[in-house]
Scaffold this motif. Sequence first.
Motif, PDB file in Angstrom:
ATOM      1  N   MET A   1       6.263 -13.106   3.658  1.00 54.05           N
ATOM      2  CA  MET A   1       7.065 -12.828   2.479  1.00 54.05           C
ATOM      3  C   MET A   1       7.321 -11.326   2.429  1.00 54.05           C
ATOM      4  N   ALA A   2       8.539 -10.956   2.175  1.00 54.67           N
ATOM      5  CA  ALA A   2       8.894  -9.537   2.109  1.00 54.67           C
ATOM      6  C   ALA A   2       9.188  -9.138   0.666  1.00 54.67           C
ATOM      7  N   TYR A   3       8.726  -7.970   0.304  1.00 55.87           N
ATOM      8  CA  TYR A   3       8.940  -7.452  -1.046  1.00 55.87           C
ATOM      9  C   TYR A   3       9.781  -6.179  -0.964  1.00 55.87           C
ATOM     10  N   GLN A   4      10.482  -5.883  -2.028  1.00 57.90           N
ATOM     11  CA  GLN A   4      11.246  -4.631  -2.056  1.00 57.90           C
ATOM     12  C   GLN A   4      10.694  -3.673  -3.098  1.00 57.90           C
ATOM     13  N   ILE A   5       9.400  -3.615  -3.169  1.00 54.91           N
ATOM     14  CA  ILE A   5       8.731  -2.753  -4.139  1.00 54.91           C
ATOM     15  C   ILE A   5       9.020  -1.284  -3.851  1.00 54.91           C
ATOM     16  N   ARG A   6       8.979  -0.886  -2.584  1.00 50.62           N
ATOM     17  CA  ARG A   6       9.218   0.521  -2.235  1.00 50.62           C
ATOM     18  C   ARG A   6      10.587   0.976  -2.730  1.00 50.62           C
ATOM     19  N   GLU A   7      11.609   0.176  -2.476  1.00 46.12           N
ATOM     20  CA  GLU A   7      12.962   0.554  -2.876  1.00 46.12           C
ATOM     21  C   GLU A   7      13.060   0.715  -4.387  1.00 46.12           C
TER      22      GLU A   7
ATOM     23  N   LEU B   1       2.783   4.453  -9.741  1.00 49.49           N
ATOM     24  CA  LEU B   1       3.000   3.024  -9.963  1.00 49.49           C
ATOM     25  C   LEU B   1       1.670   2.305 -10.131  1.00 49.49           C
ATOM     26  N   ALA B   2       0.680   2.703  -9.363  1.00 46.62           N
ATOM     27  CA  ALA B   2      -0.645   2.097  -9.490  1.00 46.62           C
ATOM     28  C   ALA B   2      -1.208   2.323 -10.890  1.00 46.62           C
ATOM     29  N   GLN B   3      -1.083   3.534 -11.387  1.00 47.30           N
ATOM     30  CA  GLN B   3      -1.582   3.844 -12.725  1.00 47.30           C
ATOM     31  C   GLN B   3      -0.812   3.084 -13.802  1.00 47.30           C
ATOM     32  N   MET B   4       0.485   2.994 -13.654  1.00 48.45           N
ATOM     33  CA  MET B   4       1.317   2.321 -14.648  1.00 48.45           C
ATOM     34  C   MET B   4       1.083   0.814 -14.670  1.00 48.45           C
ATOM     35  N   SER B   5       0.831   0.244 -13.502  1.00 50.37           N
ATOM     36  CA  SER B   5       0.740  -1.213 -13.389  1.00 50.37           C
ATOM     37  C   SER B   5      -0.679  -1.748 -13.418  1.00 50.37           C
ATOM     38  N   GLY B   6      -1.655  -0.898 -13.122  1.00 49.28           N
ATOM     39  CA  GLY B   6      -3.029  -1.378 -13.020  1.00 49.28           C
ATOM     40  C   GLY B   6      -3.311  -2.054 -11.685  1.00 49.28           C
ATOM     41  N   VAL B   7      -2.372  -1.958 -10.746  1.00 48.49           N
ATOM     42  CA  VAL B   7      -2.516  -2.517  -9.405  1.00 48.49           C
ATOM     43  C   VAL B   7      -2.977  -1.396  -8.489  1.00 48.49           C
ATOM     44  N   SER B   8      -3.933  -1.666  -7.615  1.00 52.95           N
ATOM     45  CA  SER B   8      -4.453  -0.603  -6.756  1.00 52.95           C
ATOM     46  C   SER B   8      -3.380  -0.065  -5.821  1.00 52.95           C
ATOM     47  N   ARG B   9      -3.516   1.208  -5.482  1.00 58.24           N
ATOM     48  CA  ARG B   9      -2.574   1.838  -4.553  1.00 58.24           C
ATOM     49  C   ARG B   9      -2.643   1.142  -3.199  1.00 58.24           C
ATOM     50  N   THR B  10      -3.821   0.711  -2.795  1.00 54.72           N
ATOM     51  CA  THR B  10      -3.977   0.002  -1.523  1.00 54.72           C
ATOM     52  C   THR B  10      -3.130  -1.265  -1.496  1.00 54.72           C
ATOM     53  N   THR B  11      -3.146  -2.023  -2.574  1.00 55.61           N
ATOM     54  CA  THR B  11      -2.341  -3.244  -2.658  1.00 55.61           C
ATOM     55  C   THR B  11      -0.861  -2.901  -2.597  1.00 55.61           C
TER      56      THR B  11
ATOM     57  N   ASN C   1       4.570  -2.254   2.818  1.00 54.62           N
ATOM     58  CA  ASN C   1       4.663  -2.296   4.278  1.00 54.62           C
ATOM     59  C   ASN C   1       4.800  -3.715   4.813  1.00 54.62           C
ATOM     60  N   ASN C   2       4.939  -4.670   3.898  1.00 50.50           N
ATOM     61  CA  ASN C   2       5.106  -6.075   4.253  1.00 50.50           C
ATOM     62  C   ASN C   2       4.046  -6.558   5.237  1.00 50.50           C
ATOM     63  N   GLU C   3       2.823  -6.053   5.034  1.00 51.12           N
ATOM     64  CA  GLU C   3       1.711  -6.530   5.841  1.00 51.12           C
ATOM     65  C   GLU C   3       1.468  -7.976   5.413  1.00 51.12           C
ATOM     66  N   GLU C   4       0.729  -8.680   6.188  1.00 49.01           N
ATOM     67  CA  GLU C   4       0.451 -10.076   5.866  1.00 49.01           C
ATOM     68  C   GLU C   4      -0.448 -10.139   4.634  1.00 49.01           C
ATOM     69  N   HIS C   5       0.117  -9.781   3.519  1.00 52.70           N
ATOM     70  CA  HIS C   5      -0.623  -9.737   2.267  1.00 52.70           C
ATOM     71  C   HIS C   5       0.225 -10.418   1.196  1.00 52.70           C
ATOM     72  N   GLU C   6      -0.290 -11.492   0.679  1.00 52.38           N
ATOM     73  CA  GLU C   6       0.439 -12.180  -0.385  1.00 52.38           C
ATOM     74  C   GLU C   6      -0.179 -11.806  -1.721  1.00 52.38           C
ATOM     75  N   ALA C   7       0.649 -11.416  -2.628  1.00 48.56           N
ATOM     76  CA  ALA C   7       0.181 -10.964  -3.934  1.00 48.56           C
ATOM     77  C   ALA C   7      -0.023 -12.136  -4.881  1.00 48.56           C
ATOM     78  N   MET C   8      -0.955 -11.950  -5.764  1.00 47.82           N
ATOM     79  CA  MET C   8      -1.190 -12.915  -6.831  1.00 47.82           C
ATOM     80  C   MET C   8      -0.045 -12.778  -7.840  1.00 47.82           C
TER      81      MET C   8
END
Length: 65
Positions: A1-7, A19-29, A35-42
């Motif tokens: 799955m590809a995301y366009q979060i960077r754009e 963005l991490a601070q605003m969203s509460g989502v870790s910078r690593t995530t 980078n569209n790594e094989e990582h599916e978000a909740m």
Amino acid sequence: MAYQIRELREKKKLTQEQLAQMSGVSRTTIVLLENNEEHEAMVGTLKSLAAALNVPVSKLFTQKV
């Protein structure tokens, strides 16, 4: 799955850390998703990112042409 979060993040002139601070989502995530790594978000993660970017969740997904 590809995301366009960077754009979307760059359009808002936000760093990954901001963005991490605003969203509460870790910078690593955020890095993995951008980078569209094989990582599916909740669903909750996507909702948090979308809210911080002020877009609907559907806008986070790359549209296939």
